[in-house]
Design a protein around this motif. Structure first.
Motif, PDB file in Angstrom:
ATOM      1  N   ALA A 136       0.851  -1.194   0.000  1.00  0.00           N
ATOM      2  CA  ALA A 136       0.000   0.000   0.000  1.00  0.00           C
ATOM      3  C   ALA A 136       0.879   1.233   0.000  1.00  0.00           C
ATOM      4  N   ARG A 137       0.333   2.321  -0.526  1.00  0.00           N
ATOM      5  CA  ARG A 137       1.012   3.609  -0.444  1.00  0.00           C
ATOM      6  C   ARG A 137       0.823   4.184   0.964  1.00  0.00           C
ATOM      7  N   SER A 138       1.715   5.115   1.289  1.00  0.00           N
ATOM      8  CA  SER A 138       1.704   5.639   2.658  1.00  0.00           C
ATOM      9  C   SER A 138       0.771   6.833   2.837  1.00  0.00           C
ATOM     10  N   GLY A 142      -4.249   4.895   0.996  1.00  0.00           N
ATOM     11  CA  GLY A 142      -3.535   3.624   0.965  1.00  0.00           C
ATOM     12  C   GLY A 142      -3.497   2.948   2.322  1.00  0.00           C
ATOM     13  N   LEU A 143      -3.302   3.719   3.374  1.00  0.00           N
ATOM     14  CA  LEU A 143      -3.258   3.137   4.720  1.00  0.00           C
ATOM     15  C   LEU A 143      -4.619   2.561   5.114  1.00  0.00           C
ATOM     16  N   ARG A 144      -5.681   3.240   4.760  1.00  0.00           N
ATOM     17  CA  ARG A 144      -7.018   2.701   5.091  1.00  0.00           C
ATOM     18  C   ARG A 144      -7.318   1.458   4.261  1.00  0.00           C
ATOM     19  N   ALA A 145      -6.877   1.413   3.011  1.00  0.00           N
ATOM     20  CA  ALA A 145      -7.065   0.211   2.202  1.00  0.00           C
ATOM     21  C   ALA A 145      -6.273  -0.956   2.780  1.00  0.00           C
ATOM     22  N   ALA A 146      -5.056  -0.693   3.239  1.00  0.00           N
ATOM     23  CA  ALA A 146      -4.264  -1.742   3.863  1.00  0.00           C
ATOM     24  C   ALA A 146      -4.917  -2.217   5.152  1.00  0.00           C
TER      25      ALA A 146
END
Length: 243
Positions: A136-138, A142-146
């Motif tokens: 994921a991107r930071s 991206g953090l919520r998707a991770a």
């Protein structure tokens, strides 16, 4: 010139020769001449043989989060769940991007046998487990998707998956703002391990990713994952040359 060991030499006092005693060699020499300190009646010590060099496999830090699903974890909404894809082939490792643009394909280009999962949980044939690393991107999205993907795994919805950890790929140069660092710490606490990949300008410009030109954090990532998926792996040359 005659040489005698001290323990066996008995000479008359009236002899005019000068006797020189050498403590290092236990040797007396007539004529006042000093030997080179080597006593032929005493064994000379031998130098120890140099130890043969040893190589060690890359070390991997112990997990910092859960290593398997946990009871009581609520499943995320179906709209937030990643799909599951049946795969006809197996792979030592799968990169699973939690969202589009995560960096899944860039990481998959580094090691040929480690495949991109196309943003879906891989399900290999014959019920074999799939070793997966989330990517994921930071940034906040991206953090919520991770976090949603990690929750899906923790809830036991993908029992065929062995999750090794999460890779956070920098979404911009420089340090993360404090709110994103805090969120990344929360998300990382829900997976076994977390790795961080810095901003790579050449990847942004579309240059093909190559392990030889990758930053040291990427080499460390590949080293540790190699140790996790391949017993006795020696990792990349970066660890041997720089550490």
């Amino acid at each position: 010139m005659r040489v005698y060991p001290c323990s066996m030499l008995l000479l008359p006092v009236e002899r005019s020769s000068i006797l020189v005693a050498l403590a290092t060699s236990n040797t007396i020499i007539e004529g006042g001449t000093v030997s080179d300190g080597i006593n032929p009646w005493i064994s000379r010590p031998t130098d120890p043989e140099p130890a043969s060099p040893t190589t060690s496999a890359p070390s991997v830090a112990p997990p910092t989060g859960p290593v398997g699903p946990q009871r009581g974890v609520p499943a995320p909404d179906r709209v937030d769940q990643l799909p599951t894809y049946d795969r006809p082939q197996t792979a030592p490792l799968w990169w699973l991007g939690a969202h589009g643009g995560s960096g899944e394909s860039s990481l998959a280009a580094l090691v040929p046998d480690w495949l991109a999962a196309d943003h879906g949980w891989p399900r290999p044939p014959a019920g074999m487990p799939a070793r997966v690393v989330l990517v994921a991107r930071s940034h906040a999205y991206g953090l919520r998707a991770a976090q949603a993907a990690a929750t899906q795994w923790a809830a036991g919805l993908v029992p065929h998956v062995e999750l090794l950890g999460l890779v956070l790929v920098a979404d911009a140069p420089g340090r993360l703002p404090r709110p994103l660092r805090d969120l990344a710490q929360v998300v990382g606490g829900g997976v076994p391990r977390t790795w961080n990949v810095p901003w790579v300008e050449s990847w942004r410009l579309g240059e093909p990713p190559a392990l030889a030109d990758a930053p040291r954090e990427v080499h460390r990532l590949v080293d540790e994952l190699s140790a996790l998926v391949t017993p006795g792996a020696t990792g990349t040359t970066y660890r041997k040359e720089q550490r």
